[in-house]
Design a protein around this motif. Structure first.
Motif: not given
Ligand SMILES: Nc1nc2c(ncn2[C@@H]2O[C@H](COP(=O)(O)OP(=O)(O)OP(=O)(O)O)[C@@H](O)[C@H]2O)c(=O)[nH]1
Ligand SMILES: [Mg+2]
Length: 597
Positions: A494, A405-407, A401, A519-520, A373, A375-378, A496
């Motif tokens: 993040k 563990f979205a991914t 999401e 910030s992704a 969570n 923000g890797k996928s973002t 931001d």
């Molecule tokens: N405020 C903020 N939120 C962010 C940023 N980047 C990602 N997010 C939020 O963080 C949450 C998780 O993002 P993902 O990209 O799904 O995270 P992940 O690391 O891929 O998560 P998993 O696949 O579950 O390990 C989402 O709600 C995004 O919108 C950022 O730069 N700033």
């Protein structure tokens, strides 16, 4: 005939149990003293549950033997507006008469008239508990009358009660609430317990209460002290919870004991994490890996998902990714593990082949790693969009999401660096603290991408209160994978929403690393990150001279997109270009290369 698990039970005992079929129970009574005496005696001898199902006329429908904590039940017609007209009397060899979660689930799912649990002590009955269905707020729930003596039970005429319940059933449109309400229990740290709550929610479980207690010593019987267990049982009753989740790994014995005392299904952090993985896994490989890990964890504990649960129950820990009911039979598990392993081997071979192909293309590889969570996928979706490579078809975006563990499946796409190099970018499964060891093992092959990367971008959520621990957890997993020494960029995501103080603290703590704050989501400093990536990747660029015939204008255009052009001139037989190119470009158009510089 005696149903259920009769394996290893002497014929003389089976014959004795068989005599129950010729007995009857007086109409309106729940049971007869003869039946109770017989099944408690035999329970003491074989140390397994025995159950007797009886219809309203008092006729015996079925006698069955279970394993030590579950028992088989008859298959009943279940209609919406009526009870099944059957009561089930059964023994608890543990000596606790409290209804177990399995008992309650059977009562509700089979809409039994009543379920009776007889606690069998060494010489006497410790007590009898009766469960009835009940309708409250249009929901089917249960009530439990506890610790009755046999005399008291014999004095009950339950028929009126059954008819009353049926009248309620007819009046109401009963919603059967299948949701899970959990009490979480932690002994390590409040943060770890917070995360357990998050994990529970990721699994659609409502958290109804929590207990935290630092313990000095792990109790072999209950994990926590017996006083705390009482508190836990009470809390679960008050909150009407149907699940207890421990933040630590429990042994099979501890689970069984806790279930007996609390009358509720008990699972641990690992089972929960495995469940989340099971629900999220999408590719065949990920599904197999999770199922393998689940089977392994279960076979070590032989968690008794008795026949009652497998016939009636749902919820955590009862289903594998393929909705397949898991059996507790060790041999079956072994066979299944073997078959899954073989399938996995095949998939691995294909993956290895794909990797060799990628390796021979000389494309540098970058993996995004980090806690779940963050923000890797973002980030990956953004990079692929901002730096598209035109030799890959645009694939669908990765699932990003706000959930843990979205991914689950490592996915690789290509992007083009500012210096025109094509790069493979892999998004990986998020890490979490106390990630079950079996799961790391199982995911090693998906994480092979990480092992074979040229560069890691370790993404962190700079706004998280527990960011330092998260970084440590990720580093632990990287160490286990043997990837801790890879060139790594620490990307503080993040930014931001992170405070200046948080960012500065991280910069100070990790001053020896390459750090970028980004910030992704809001696309801040992505170009800086890309510069860092470009700098950190090993250079396999070559400077060469091409002579491109005028008839091959597409090659010329390709080089402009994918190489760094130093000079270009128009000669009689074509365009002469001097450029820095990657291995990929070099191999692709080597026939137009006139010399290496
Ligand atoms: N405020 C903020 N939120 C962010 C940023 N980047 C990602 N997010 C939020 O963080 C949450 C998780 O993002 P993902 O990209 O799904 O995270 P992940 O690391 O891929 O998560 P998993 O696949 O579950 O390990 C989402 O709600 C995004 O919108 C950022 O730069 N700033
Ligand atoms: Mg993700």
């Amino acid at each position: 005939m005696i149903k259920g698990n009769v394996e290893g039970v002497r014929d003389s005992i089976l014959a004795e149990l068989d005599t129950i079929y010729s007995m009857t129970v007086e109409k309106g009574k729940l049971v007869s003293p003869e039946i109770v005496a017989l099944i408690t005696d035999i329970t003491r001898v074989i140390n397994r549950e025995i159950s007797v199902s009886i219809d309203r006329k008092g006729k015996i429908l079925e006698v069955a033997i279970g394993d030590s904590n579950s028992v088989e039940l008859p298959i009943l017609e279940i209609s919406n507006k009526k009870l099944s007209g059957v009561k089930v009397i059964h023994t608890h060899p543990t000596g606790y008469s409290k209804l177990s979660m399995i008992d309650i689930s059977a009562l509700l799912k089979l809409k039994l008239d009543a379920i009776l649990a007889i606690g069998v002590g060494e010489t006497d009955i410790t007590g009898i508990n009766i469960g009835y269905c009940k309708i409250a707020n249009q929901e089917l729930t249960y009530e439990e009358i506890e610790n009755l003596s046999l005399e008291k039970v014999m004095a009950i005429d339950y028929l009126d009660k059954a008819l009353e319940i049926e009248a309620e059933l007819r009046k109401n449109d009963v919603i059967e609430d299948d949701s899970e309400y959990a009490i979480v229990v932690g002994v390590d740290s409040e943060e770890s317990l917070d995360e357990l709550e998050e994990l529970a929610r990721a699994c659609d479980v409502n958290v109804a209460g929590r207990i935290f207690q630092k313990i000095k010593r792990i109790d072999n019987i209950f994990y926590i002290g017996s006083g705390k267990v009482k508190e836990l049982a009470l809390l679960r009753q008050i909150k009407n919870a149907n699940l207890i989740i421990f933040d630590e790994e429990l042994s099979g014995v501890q689970i069984k004991n806790l279930e007996a005392v609390t009358g509720c299904k008990v699972i641990d952090r690992t089972i929960l994490i495995l469940e989340i993985f099971a629900r999220r896994a999408r590719t065949r490989e990920a599904k197999i890996q999770v199922e393998l890990a689940q089977l392994k964890y279960r076979s070590q504990r032989l968690i008794g998902l008795g026949s009652v649960m497998s016939r009636t129950g749902g919820g955590i820990g009862t289903k594998g990714p393929g909705e397949k009911k898991l059996e507790i039979d060790r041999r079956r598990i072994k066979d299944e593990i073997f078959a899954l392993r073989q399938e996995l081997e095949k998939i691995k071979k294909i993956r290895a082949l794909q990797r060799t192909k990628r390796e021979s293309s000389g494309i540098p590889r970058v993996s995004l790693v980090g806690y779940t969570n963050v923000g890797k996928s973002t980030l990956r979706n953004l990079l692929v969009e901002m730096y598209p490579s035109d030799n890959t078809v645009k694939k669908e975006a990765v699932f990003a999401e706000n959930m843990l563990f979205a991914t689950l499946d490592a996915t690789t796409r290509t992007m083009v660096l500012p210096d025109k190099r094509v790069t493979a970018l892999t998004d990986t499964v998020g890490f979490v603290r106390k990630l079950p060891h079996d799961l790391i093992e199982a995911f090693k092959s998906t994480l092979e991408e990480v092992i074979f990367s040229d560069l890691l971008v370790h993404l962190v959520d700079a706004s998280s209160e527990t960011v330092v621990e998260q970084i440590k957890s990720v580093e632990n997993v990287l160490t286990e994978l043997g990837a801790i020494d890879k060139p790594t960029i620490l990307a503080l995501n993040k930014c931001d929403i992170a405070t200046e103080e948080q960012i500065n603290k991280l910069k100070e703590l990790y001053s020896n690393m390459n750090i970028v704050e980004i910030s992704a989501k809001n696309e801040i400093n992505i170009d800086l990150l890309m510069d860092q990536i470009t700098l950190a990747l090993p250079r396999t660029m070559k400077k060469v001279e091409f002579l491109i015939p005028y008839s091959e204008s597409s090659v010329n255009a390709y080089l402009h997109r994918n190489a760094i052009i130093e000079s270009e001139s128009y000669e009689a037989d074509g365009t002469l270009i001097v450029a820095n190119v990657s291995d990929e470009v070099y191999n692709r158009y080597s026939k137009f290369i006139t010399k290496e510089i």
